[in-house]
Design a protein around this motif. Structure first.
Motif, PDB file in Angstrom:
ATOM      1  N   UNK A  47      41.948  -0.346  -2.765  1.00  0.00           N
ATOM      2  CA  UNK A  47      41.147   0.893  -2.869  1.00  0.00           C
ATOM      3  C   UNK A  47      40.762   1.330  -1.415  1.00  0.00           C
ATOM      4  N   UNK A  48      40.348   0.276  -0.673  1.00  0.00           N
ATOM      5  CA  UNK A  48      40.221   0.798   0.797  1.00  0.00           C
ATOM      6  C   UNK A  48      41.178   1.007   1.474  1.00  0.00           C
ATOM      7  N   UNK A  49      42.177   0.272   1.319  1.00  0.00           N
ATOM      8  CA  UNK A  49      43.663   0.553   1.766  1.00  0.00           C
ATOM      9  C   UNK A  49      44.077   1.852   1.767  1.00  0.00           C
ATOM     10  N   UNK A  50      43.761   2.316   0.338  1.00  0.00           N
ATOM     11  CA  UNK A  50      44.253   3.573  -0.262  1.00  0.00           C
ATOM     12  C   UNK A  50      43.794   4.684   0.574  1.00  0.00           C
ATOM     13  N   UNK A  51      42.279   4.593   0.573  1.00  0.00           N
ATOM     14  CA  UNK A  51      41.318   5.365   1.368  1.00  0.00           C
ATOM     15  C   UNK A  51      41.832   5.564   3.005  1.00  0.00           C
ATOM     16  N   UNK A  52      42.054   4.429   3.557  1.00  0.00           N
ATOM     17  CA  UNK A  52      42.192   4.527   4.913  1.00  0.00           C
ATOM     18  C   UNK A  52      43.812   5.069   5.041  1.00  0.00           C
ATOM     19  N   UNK A  53      44.682   4.755   4.465  1.00  0.00           N
ATOM     20  CA  UNK A  53      45.923   5.424   4.617  1.00  0.00           C
ATOM     21  C   UNK A  53      45.691   6.904   4.325  1.00  0.00           C
ATOM     22  N   UNK A  54      45.289   7.317   3.328  1.00  0.00           N
ATOM     23  CA  UNK A  54      45.012   8.736   3.144  1.00  0.00           C
ATOM     24  C   UNK A  54      44.513   9.585   4.252  1.00  0.00           C
ATOM     25  N   UNK A  55      43.517   8.940   4.803  1.00  0.00           N
ATOM     26  CA  UNK A  55      42.801   9.560   6.116  1.00  0.00           C
ATOM     27  C   UNK A  55      43.782   9.397   7.402  1.00  0.00           C
ATOM     28  N   UNK A  56      44.468   8.145   7.320  1.00  0.00           N
ATOM     29  CA  UNK A  56      45.372   7.708   8.545  1.00  0.00           C
ATOM     30  C   UNK A  56      46.415   8.822   8.881  1.00  0.00           C
ATOM     31  N   UNK A  57      46.637   9.468   7.676  1.00  0.00           N
ATOM     32  CA  UNK A  57      48.095  10.460   7.615  1.00  0.00           C
ATOM     33  C   UNK A  57      47.302  11.788   8.225  1.00  0.00           C
ATOM     34  N   UNK A  58      46.012  11.685   8.448  1.00  0.00           N
ATOM     35  CA  UNK A  58      45.370  12.911   9.003  1.00  0.00           C
ATOM     36  C   UNK A  58      44.773  12.927  10.482  1.00  0.00           C
ATOM     37  N   UNK A  59      44.230  11.576  10.681  1.00  0.00           N
ATOM     38  CA  UNK A  59      43.268  11.602  11.799  1.00  0.00           C
ATOM     39  C   UNK A  59      43.981  11.932  13.332  1.00  0.00           C
ATOM     40  N   UNK A  60      45.437  11.991  13.427  1.00  0.00           N
ATOM     41  CA  UNK A  60      45.873  12.579  14.666  1.00  0.00           C
ATOM     42  C   UNK A  60      45.538  14.064  14.706  1.00  0.00           C
ATOM     43  N   UNK A  61      45.769  14.686  13.492  1.00  0.00           N
ATOM     44  CA  UNK A  61      45.466  16.192  13.705  1.00  0.00           C
ATOM     45  C   UNK A  61      44.165  16.572  13.959  1.00  0.00           C
ATOM     46  N   UNK A  62      43.114  15.625  13.609  1.00  0.00           N
ATOM     47  CA  UNK A  62      41.858  15.802  14.367  1.00  0.00           C
ATOM     48  C   UNK A  62      41.843  16.020  15.786  1.00  0.00           C
ATOM     49  N   UNK A  63      42.473  14.663  16.422  1.00  0.00           N
ATOM     50  CA  UNK A  63      42.668  14.588  17.750  1.00  0.00           C
ATOM     51  C   UNK A  63      43.491  16.089  18.339  1.00  0.00           C
ATOM     52  N   UNK A  64      44.420  16.420  17.492  1.00  0.00           N
ATOM     53  CA  UNK A  64      45.049  17.725  18.038  1.00  0.00           C
ATOM     54  C   UNK A  64      44.117  18.967  18.203  1.00  0.00           C
ATOM     55  N   UNK A  65      43.516  19.000  17.110  1.00  0.00           N
ATOM     56  CA  UNK A  65      42.266  20.145  17.201  1.00  0.00           C
ATOM     57  C   UNK A  65      41.146  19.834  18.391  1.00  0.00           C
ATOM     58  N   UNK A  66      40.820  18.625  18.365  1.00  0.00           N
ATOM     59  CA  UNK A  66      39.789  18.355  19.455  1.00  0.00           C
ATOM     60  C   UNK A  66      40.284  18.555  20.738  1.00  0.00           C
ATOM     61  N   UNK A  67      41.527  18.256  21.056  1.00  0.00           N
ATOM     62  CA  UNK A  67      42.217  18.120  22.409  1.00  0.00           C
ATOM     63  C   UNK A  67      42.420  19.849  22.765  1.00  0.00           C
ATOM     64  N   UNK A  68      42.845  20.569  21.948  1.00  0.00           N
ATOM     65  CA  UNK A  68      43.102  21.954  22.024  1.00  0.00           C
ATOM     66  C   UNK A  68      41.695  22.679  22.346  1.00  0.00           C
ATOM     67  N   UNK A  69      40.534  22.091  21.616  1.00  0.00           N
ATOM     68  CA  UNK A  69      39.222  23.005  21.678  1.00  0.00           C
ATOM     69  C   UNK A  69      38.932  22.304  23.120  1.00  0.00           C
ATOM     70  N   UNK A  70      38.841  21.299  23.552  1.00  0.00           N
ATOM     71  CA  UNK A  70      38.193  20.857  24.939  1.00  0.00           C
ATOM     72  C   UNK A  70      39.268  21.255  26.195  1.00  0.00           C
TER      73      UNK A  70
END
Length: 376
Positions: A47-70
């Motif tokens: 279950x922890x692997x499932x949670x991490x991989x669900x988030x892992x497919x999105x975490x780089x999009x968080x960085x994209x929005x953060x870099x655009x904001x900065x």
């Protein structure tokens, strides 16, 4: 096109864009919120692997929005960037560290024979989700409460406290703002898991998170909103630049800009509707109205900070050093040139939407993660 706009309109345009990008980043912090739910929702390794991989497919999009904001903030309002990032650097370095260890964790958590072991990298993810988001919230809170800096005639700034920004954690409003952001991230994460994960136990626990933590969020949200509406703010004369303390400044801004007030109220309703739809009506799509709602709420907060002749970053050491969208922006030439570049923003946002859809075509399950040779 943009060269025909007056200087103030360009400054307002860029403040709106920064507010929108900041709001999108706050929505994407559901990744960090999900990381803090790793052990709450995942009771075994699968279950922890499932949670991490669900988030892992999105975490780089968080960085994209953060870099655009900065990047937008640096290009349009360089004096704020220099004052805050160069002065309150202990806080920003702590935030940077939290995001560095997040990237390391996703890269090495499942690597064979990794140096620290899987559990250590899961702690890295938890620290990023907890401290990283709370510290960002505290930093955003200082836009309302101010910082200890001075700006001289040459537009050179320096911090007046040896704690270099860490004193912000002693302000109750800042801390409450940080924890409010933290629980927003967790609630968005719970709705994200309900939408994307095919595991009855995880989804059931996610609904339990919504059931109990919504009340914590509401208490914090009501306090922060009441504090903003009643606190004193700093206004300035647009002709002379003189800064003065104004009672109920942010309430005045809402009343002067009813459209912004409407966006704030609509956003709050949509966010709560998304939660209640998932919690009481068996919906799996609450993340969508809640996501739109939180974007509208955060955007409206940025607008009351920068519009209507408001100092969006007050100086506690010297009120006349307070930053406004007029005295902290780049030159007119810079804003015009960057405005043409900003026409690319819809394409970047479109990229985020396309990638999101490509990575979320169906619900994820444990078997899918186990059969993926490149899982996190």
């Amino acid at each position: 096109m943009f060269e025909h706009l007056d200087y103030l309109t360009l400054q307002q345009y860029w403040w709106f864009l920064i507010g929108l990008l900041g709001a999108l980043f706050v929505f994407m912090t559901f990744v960090q919120g999900g990381q803090t739910l790793l052990w709450t929702l995942g009771r075994n390794e699968g279950q922890r692997d499932l949670i991490v991989n669900a988030l892992g497919r999105k975490w780089e999009l968080t960085f994209t929005s953060l870099v655009m904001f900065g990047g937008a903030l640096f290009a349009a309002f360089p004096l704020f960037y220099a004052t805050s990032f160069g002065g309150a650097y202990y806080v920003w370095m702590a935030i940077l560290f939290c995001f560095i260890i997040q990237a390391v964790a996703y890269e090495y958590r499942k690597k064979p024979n990794n140096l620290f072991g899987e559990k250590t990298y899961e702690w890295f993810l938890f620290i990023n989700g907890l401290l990283g988001i709370i510290l960002i919230g505290i930093a955003l809170g200082t836009l309302f409460t101010g910082g200890n800096f001075v700006v001289d005639e040459m537009h050179l700034s320096h911090w007046t406290r040896p704690t270099y920004g860490l004193e912000a954690v002693l302000n109750f409003f800042n801390v409450a703002f940080g924890f409010m952001l933290f629980f927003i991230a967790r609630l968005l994460a719970a709705m994200f898991f309900i939408k994307t994960i095919d595991d009855e136990e995880i989804v059931s626990r996610a609904r339990t998170v919504l059931k109990y933590e919504t009340w914590i969020f509401l208490i914090l949200f009501v306090y922060v909103t009441a504090a903003i509406l009643t606190m004193k703010g700093y206004g300035y004369d647009p002709h002379t630049g003189a800064v003065s303390l104004v009672a109920g400044k942010f309430l005045r801004n809402f009343l002067a800009m009813p459209v912004v007030a409407g966006l704030f109220l609509l956003g709050a309703v949509l966010f709560l509707w998304g939660i209640f739809a998932d919690l009481f009506f068996g919906s799996e799509n609450g993340i969508f109205p809640a996501g739109v709602g939180i974007v509208l709420v955060v955007l409206s907060l940025f607008l009351i900070l920068g519009y209507n002749d408001t100092a969006y970053y007050p100086s506690l050491a010297d009120p006349q050093s307070s930053l406004t969208i007029q005295n902290s922006s780049g030159s007119r030439y810079t804003l015009v040139a960057m405005s043409y570049v900003s026409l690319m923003v819809p394409f970047v946002l479109g990229y985020i939407v396309v990638v999101w859809r490509a990575m979320t075509r169906g619900k994820m399950n444990v078997q899918e993660v186990e059969n993926d040779p490149h899982h996190y």
